[in-house]
Structure formats: structure tokens, C-alpha cells
Write an enzyme that holds these catalytic residues in place. Structure first.
Site, mmCIF file in Angstrom:
data_model
loop_
_atom_site.group_PDB
_atom_site.id
_atom_site.type_symbol
_atom_site.label_atom_id
_atom_site.label_comp_id
_atom_site.label_asym_id
_atom_site.label_seq_id
_atom_site.Cartn_x
_atom_site.Cartn_y
_atom_site.Cartn_z
ATOM 1 N N LYS A 32 0.848 -1.201 0.000
ATOM 2 C CA LYS A 32 0.000 0.000 0.000
ATOM 3 C C LYS A 32 0.880 1.245 0.000
ATOM 4 O O LYS A 32 0.613 2.216 -0.730
ATOM 5 C CB LYS A 32 -0.916 0.000 1.232
ATOM 6 C CG LYS A 32 -2.012 -1.041 1.148
ATOM 7 C CD LYS A 32 -2.750 -1.254 2.465
ATOM 8 C CE LYS A 32 -3.733 -2.418 2.309
ATOM 9 N NZ LYS A 32 -4.376 -2.835 3.544
ATOM 10 N N GLN A 36 -4.357 -1.088 9.695
ATOM 11 C CA GLN A 36 -4.258 -2.445 9.151
ATOM 12 C C GLN A 36 -4.871 -3.437 10.143
ATOM 13 O O GLN A 36 -4.449 -3.515 11.296
ATOM 14 C CB GLN A 36 -2.794 -2.791 8.861
ATOM 15 C CG GLN A 36 -2.600 -4.142 8.209
ATOM 16 C CD GLN A 36 -3.184 -4.222 6.794
ATOM 17 O OE1 GLN A 36 -3.118 -3.262 6.022
ATOM 18 N NE2 GLN A 36 -3.763 -5.355 6.447
ATOM 19 N N ASP A 95 -10.737 3.266 4.272
ATOM 20 C CA ASP A 95 -11.143 1.865 4.238
ATOM 21 C C ASP A 95 -12.668 1.745 4.239
ATOM 22 O O ASP A 95 -13.208 0.650 4.096
ATOM 23 C CB ASP A 95 -10.592 1.149 5.478
ATOM 24 C CG ASP A 95 -9.730 -0.035 5.125
ATOM 25 O OD1 ASP A 95 -9.625 -0.346 3.925
ATOM 26 O OD2 ASP A 95 -9.168 -0.646 6.054
#
Ligand code: NAP
Length: 286
Positions: A54, A98, A121
Site C-alpha cells: 500500500k 491495518q 477503508d
């Protein structure tokens, strides 16, 4: 084999190129480069790989890497304080915590520290609510990536029978809502569904996100259906999905491989969300 293979790598490359052009346009319009803060807690090797990719791809798209790494034994208050700091930092356009975080942390409470406008997200309650109401907001990356793949291959959604296997907040639920938003007739299967294969056979579009290797075989697929395999499992022979690829390829019309299907799209859509967030924060949104 009858199925056409959906090339997620190629579509993801297109999305990343679009994002890179969008970053250039933002700078040309007097804006500042989007900053993506990936937050990794601990040293889980799989999470480290995901975060590294990422970061690398965000920099390739012209973004600023605002990565933070917390030790695996960090306490809840310290982790929350870091997220609050990132929430207040104008150089940070998007925050990605994460998951999963180490078990001693309350990850739901951590996600709640992320302001909706930086929630790249798409996991906060506000963004989930906006999606449920069909209003604009940041969408979870994996289901958004699946939608982009379906569009790239001109899969008809209005009026189509869509079946989603899985109902997680990360994939299954938002997937079903995105398909519904495009006027598909959507059915969701889960672990208590009586006959998953029977329900799946109705699908023109079947999205499988159950987290069980090889759950879906040819008996669950209507001839010519589009089959999207979200599952990823590290087996002895490399990565496999939730769909038994070889046998389903004989029946399906379109099919995603694992790897090279949905996986690359998740990161591409994260970058797209980060650009969207940066533009909105800088008053240069569409
Ligand atoms: P999850 O949170 O474990 O959810 C799995 C869902 O599948 C649950 O709703 C569960 O039902 C349902 N399920 C379990 N067994 C089932 C069965 N036998 N029949 C029908 N439904 C069943 O997993 P997730 O986070 O949604 O992820 C799903 C998979 O996608 C995993 O393999 C994950 O690694 C992968 N994934 C890939 C990407 C990517 O970028 N490609 C991104 C995210 C996730 P209940 O609700 O009843 O328990």
C-alpha cells in the site's frame, strides 16, 4: 475451459494510473499531494507485506507516505492517541488501520477514532450508514474494487440476480449494498444458509467472500454466470480462493483468478479513496 478470465491486475493498473493523473491535476489546481497514513500495529508478516505494498503504490501514484508503526504490545490509549493525532493532521488525507490488530486491542474502538472524511477503508459507522442509505461516502475498498471489475467487463447489473456469499462488515455487507445500489436483485448467504449451492445457482453474478478455501464448486454456478472470488488463502501450492477455479472455469462465463483478480483491486481502490478524501478536504472535490 469456457470462462473468460477477469484480469484484475490490468484493471488495477488502469485505476492506479487514473489516480496518478488525478494527483497531478490536484497539484496543478493548487492543492497539496494526498497523504496516506497506514497504521501497522505489531509485526505480523502478512500484514507487513500488505502495508508495504500500500505504501509503495501510494508513493508511485504521487502521494506522501505518512506510515506509522506501533509495537505489538502498545496499549489502547497510546494507539488511540496516535489515531487522534493523524485525524488532526492536515497533511494526512487518509488513515488506514491495518486489521487485524493484536487481540488485546479493541479494534472497533480504534476505527471509531478515524474521522469519516479520512476513513479510506470505508469502515466507520458513518460511512457504513451512508452506504446503507445509498448516499455518497467512502466505500470499503474490496467491494468497491469488485464493482469496478464488473464495470470493466460490462457485466449487466440492473435487474440481474446477484448472490453474495458472506456478510462481514468488511466485504459481504457492503458488497450486497453496492450491488443493490446498482439495481441488482441481491441475496446474501452466510454460515446459516440452508443450501448455499442452491441459492448460488440462481446467480447471474456470484460474489464469494466466505473465507473458506474451495467452498464453491461447479455445482453452485449457473452456466455463463459471472463469478468473483474474494477469498485468499495461502496454501502449500501458493494462493487459492473460495472458488474451485478449475471446475468453475468450465461453467462460468467470467471468472476472477486468485491471485490476480480482486486482490490488486483492493489497493487500487484504497488509492482512489485517498485521492477522493484529499480533494474533498482541500475543497477541490468533484
Ligand atoms: P469473515 O469476516 O470471516 O466473514 C466470512 C463470512 O462468510 C461470514 O459472514 C460467514 O457467515 C460466511 N461464511 C462462513 N462460512 C460459510 C459457509 N460455509 N457458507 C456460507 N457462508 C459462510 O471474512 P471476510 O473478512 O469477509 O473475508 C472473506 C474472505 O475474503 C477471506 O478469505 C479474506 O482473506 C478475503 N479477503 C480478500 C480481500 C482481497 O483484497 N482480495 C480483502 C478482504 C478479504 P457468518 O456471518 O454466519 O459467520
Amino acid at each position: 475451459m469456457t470462462a473468460r478470465v477477469i484480469d484484475g491486475k490490468a484493471v488495477a493498473r488502469e485505476v492506479r494510473a487514473e489516480v496518478a493523473r488525478g494527483v497531478e491535476q490536484l497539484l496543478a489546481a493548487g492543492g497539496t499531494a494526498p497523504g496516506l497514513a497506514t497504521v501497522l500495529v505489531g509485526d505480523d508478516p502478512a500484514s507487513e507485506v500488505y502495508v508495504r505494498n500500500k505504501r509503495r503504490l501510494s508513493v508511485e501514484a504521487g502521494m506522501v507516505d505518512q506510515h506509522r508503526h506501533l509495537p505489538g504490545d502498545v496499549d489502547q490509549a497510546t494507539a488511540e492517541a496516535l489515531l487522534d493525532e493523524l485525524a488532526a493532521d492536515p497533511a494526512v488525507s487518509g488513515i488506514l488501520l491495518q486489521l487485524p490488530t493484536p487481540k488485546h486491542l479493541a479494534s472497533d474502538a480504534l476505527v471509531l477514532r478515524i474521522p469519516a472524511e479520512k476513513d479510506v477503508d470505508g469502515l466507520t459507522t458513518l460511512n457504513a450508514g451512508l452506504l446503507a442509505q445509498g448516499r455518497p461516502g467512502l466505500r470499503p475498498c474490496t467491494p468497491a474494487g469488485v464493482m469496478r471489475l464488473l464495470d470493466a467487463y460490462d457485466v449487466e447489473l440492473a435487474g440481474a440476480e446477484a448472490v453474495v456469499v458472506g456478510r462481514s462488515a468488511l466485504v459481504g455487507k457492503p458488497m450486497a449494498q453496492l450491488l443493490l445500489g446498482r439495481n441488482a436483485t441481491v441475496t446474501t448467504c452466510h454460515s446459516r444458509t440452508r443450501d448455499v449451492a442452491e441459492v448460488c445457482r440462481r446467480a447471474d453474478v456470484l460474489v464469494v467472500a466466505a473465507g473458506i478455501p474451495g467452498l464453491i464448486g461447479a455445482d453452485a454456478v449457473r452456466p455463463g454466470a459471472t463469478v468473483i472470488d474474494v477469498g485468499i488463502h495461502r496454501g502449500e501450492d501458493g494462493l487459492v480462493g473460495d472458488v474451485r477455479y478449475d471446475e468453475v472455469a468450465e461453467v462460468a462465463g467470467l471468472l476472477t483468478p486468485v491471485p490476480g483478480g480482486v486482490g490488486p483491486m483492493t489497493i487500487a481502490m484504497l488509492l482512489a479513496n485517498t485521492l477522493t478524501a484529499a480533494k474533498a478536504q482541500q475543497g477541490l472535490g468533484d
